[in-house]
Design an enzyme around this catalytic site. Structure first.
Site, mmCIF file in Angstrom:
data_model
loop_
_atom_site.group_PDB
_atom_site.id
_atom_site.type_symbol
_atom_site.label_atom_id
_atom_site.label_comp_id
_atom_site.label_asym_id
_atom_site.label_seq_id
_atom_site.Cartn_x
_atom_site.Cartn_y
_atom_site.Cartn_z
ATOM 1 C CE LYS A 251 -4.084 2.915 4.033
ATOM 2 N NZ LYS A 251 -4.966 2.002 4.875
ATOM 3 C CD GLU B 158 -20.125 21.158 -19.430
ATOM 4 O OE1 GLU B 158 -19.355 20.369 -19.989
ATOM 5 O OE2 GLU B 158 -20.742 22.270 -20.222
ATOM 6 C CB SER C 128 -15.661 23.923 -29.402
ATOM 7 O OG SER C 128 -15.712 23.295 -30.743
ATOM 8 C CD GLN D 159 -2.876 -2.405 1.684
ATOM 9 O OE1 GLN D 159 -2.018 -2.722 2.994
ATOM 10 N NE2 GLN D 159 -2.554 -3.148 0.822
ATOM 11 C CB THR E 294 -41.399 25.744 -8.917
ATOM 12 O OG1 THR E 294 -42.707 25.969 -9.542
ATOM 13 C CG2 THR E 294 -40.971 26.536 -7.585
ATOM 14 C CG ASN F 281 -3.841 -4.755 12.931
ATOM 15 O OD1 ASN F 281 -3.412 -4.892 12.017
ATOM 16 N ND2 ASN F 281 -4.247 -5.812 13.493
ATOM 17 C CE1 TYR G 22 -5.945 -3.339 8.704
ATOM 18 C CE2 TYR G 22 -5.166 -5.456 8.213
ATOM 19 C CZ TYR G 22 -5.123 -4.186 7.884
ATOM 20 O OH TYR G 22 -4.664 -3.889 6.624
ATOM 21 C CB SER H 121 -1.037 0.003 1.182
ATOM 22 O OG SER H 121 -0.341 -0.088 2.339
ATOM 23 C CG ASN I 59 -17.930 24.569 -24.457
ATOM 24 O OD1 ASN I 59 -18.969 25.131 -24.846
ATOM 25 N ND2 ASN I 59 -17.183 23.665 -25.210
#
Ligand code: ARG
Length: 457
Positions: A325, A290, A277, A322, A155, A110, A317, A23, A285
């Site tokens: 994370k 977005e 574009s 692992q 609305t 642990n 554990y 890890s 854009n």
């Protein structure tokens, strides 16, 4: 490489298994927390007479040196190590010899990993809160300039009633205040130390968990050792809070995208936050907005991923944990990026009050006020509603608006109509008369702004 955990096994795992098991690629970002935690652990061991003061000094100096070298780049993380905990211990032992091997007394990876993650995430809570504050205060600043800027409130995305742009923006500021509150709540519950829970059952050494917790800035300790090393609810909770925050940012982004369109034209985003574009030269854009909307899905995914990982795990554990994370780190990084781009994008956008007013004038958004006018003259609301509806239909037929219908026409619908009806349906008045607390009148929006500022400090 020989494994530090080679006990009953030979510790000679296959290379593929090593890579799969490792890890360090993602947990090395917790090196500060890991080393700070270890320094506190050495101090506690010495305070309880479990190691000598000399050992403590050697461990502390060694650890501080590793920290400094990692910060400066003089020491590089070794990707061949299994995780950050093993890496630090290995370098320590290389540097100070046998004493380095005493550090892992009365603890386990642990409780160590649970400690590191809590420490890392509590700092992230603070940093993300700063980002939220920045956006909330930017919104409030823009809102203050637009307490009298009329726009249609919607609305069903249908024009509904007039509101000020300031009022509209302050709705988002209120949401962000709750997001801040949720993160603070989450940080508070997270700030409880698991160190000293050891592998799962506690330890036979005469440790002082509270001393270690206090040194590390925790408000208390996990009161059940199995719980301390098993649960990751604090990470789930944080991602829950971040998901709700992203949901708010995403809705706001959606509005920015709509407002920046030709059809609405309520705002113009600065060139600095607008893309073109490759083929259509006229395009402006709103890619940043977005992306915020898009990245929301990713944060939800991080939350769901961890919930799913945890749901079937027996105590205590399991290596599955692992997997906690990467998702939570990704969620934190993503949220910080989104907040970081949103604040300047909002601060630099151009607000097109003329376009907002036009949309407000075309939308019959004073039809409720017309009905209320009749109610105030004694007509029951349902009947008034019907008459107002009839008049709107007439306007639509004739291609006109309520403001332009002559009084005679009104009086054909009800004798209660008098000259003052025009005042009652004037958009500015419609907005200003909404004086109920939390409404869109200028005074109310100013109150909202003052409240948000008082919370932001
Ligand atoms: N790298 C591990 C993790 O991130 C550390 C804890 C390992 N503990 C163990 N007993 N294998 O969860």
């Amino acid at each position: 490489m020989a494994k530090m955990w080679a006990g009953v096994t030979a510790g000679k795992t296959d290379q593929l298994a090593d890579d799969f098991n490792s890890s360090i690629r993602f947990d090395s970002r917790m090196f500060r927390e890991d080393i700070t935690g270890s320094i506190a652990h050495a101090a506690m061991l010495a305070a309880r007479g479990i190691i000598t003061p000399q050992d403590c000094e050697a461990l502390t100096d060694g650890l501080a040196g590793i920290l400094a070298d990692l910060e400066s780049g003089a020491l590089a993380i070794d990707p061949a190590c299994e995780d950050i905990h093993m890496f630090v211990e290995q370098v320590l032992t290389e540097r100070i010899g046998e004493t380095g091997k005493k550090l892992h007394t009365a603890r386990s990876r642990n409780d160590q990993v649970a400690l590191d993650l809590r420490m890392y995430l509590r700092r992230e809570c603070r940093e993300i809160s700063e980002g939220i504050r920045e956006v909330a205060s930017t919104i409030t600043g823009v809102a203050e300039k637009h307490t009298a800027t009329i726009m249609p409130g919607y609305t069903h995305l249908q024009r509904a009633q007039p509101v000020s742009f300031g009022h509209y923006l302050m709705a988002y500021a209120m949401m962000l205040l709750r997001d801040l509150d949720r993160l603070e709540d989450c940080r508070r519950r997270m700030n409880i130390s698991p160190i000293g829970c050891c592998a799962l059952a506690g330890t036979t050494y005469d440790t002082d968990r509270r001393m270690e917790a206090e040194r590390l800035g925790f408000d208390g300790i996990c009161l059940n050792s199995l719980d301390g090393v098993s649960d990751r609810d604090f990470a789930v909770e944080m991602m829950g809070a971040l998901s709700i925050l992203m949901m708010h940012l995403s809705r706001m982004s959606e509005e920015l995208i709509l407002w920046a369109s030709w059809e609405f034209g309520f705002i113009r985003l600065s060139d600095a936050y607008t893309t073109g574009s490759s083929i259509m030269p006229q395009k402006r854009n709103a890619d940043m907005a977005e992306l915020i909307r898009g990245k929301t899905g990713r944060v939800y995914g991080d939350l769901l991923g961890l919930l799913t990982t945890l749901k079937g795990l027996p105590l205590a554990y399991n290596k599955d944990m692992q997997e906690d994370k990467e998702g939570v780190f990704d969620a934190c990084d993503t949220v910080k990026m989104c907040l970081g781009i949103l604040a300047p994008m909002l601060a630099t956008m151009e607000v097109r009050a003329d376009r907002m007013l036009l949309a407000a004038q075309e939308g019959f958004i004073n039809a409720t006020d017309l009905a209320d006018y009749l109610v105030k003259k004694g007509m029951p609301f349902r009947s008034a509603y019907k008459i107002s509806g009839g008049l709107v239909a007439l306007c639509m037929q004739q291609g006109t608006v309520l403001e332009k219908l002559p009084l005679e026409t009104y009086r054909q619908y009800s004798e209660l109509f008098e000259e003052d009806l025009y005042e009652a349906i004037d958009l500015k008045n419609c907005m200003e008369k909404r004086i109920s607390e939390g409404g869109t009148s200028e005074a109310s929006v100013r109150q909202q702004i003052a409240y948000v500022r008082s919370v932001l400090g």
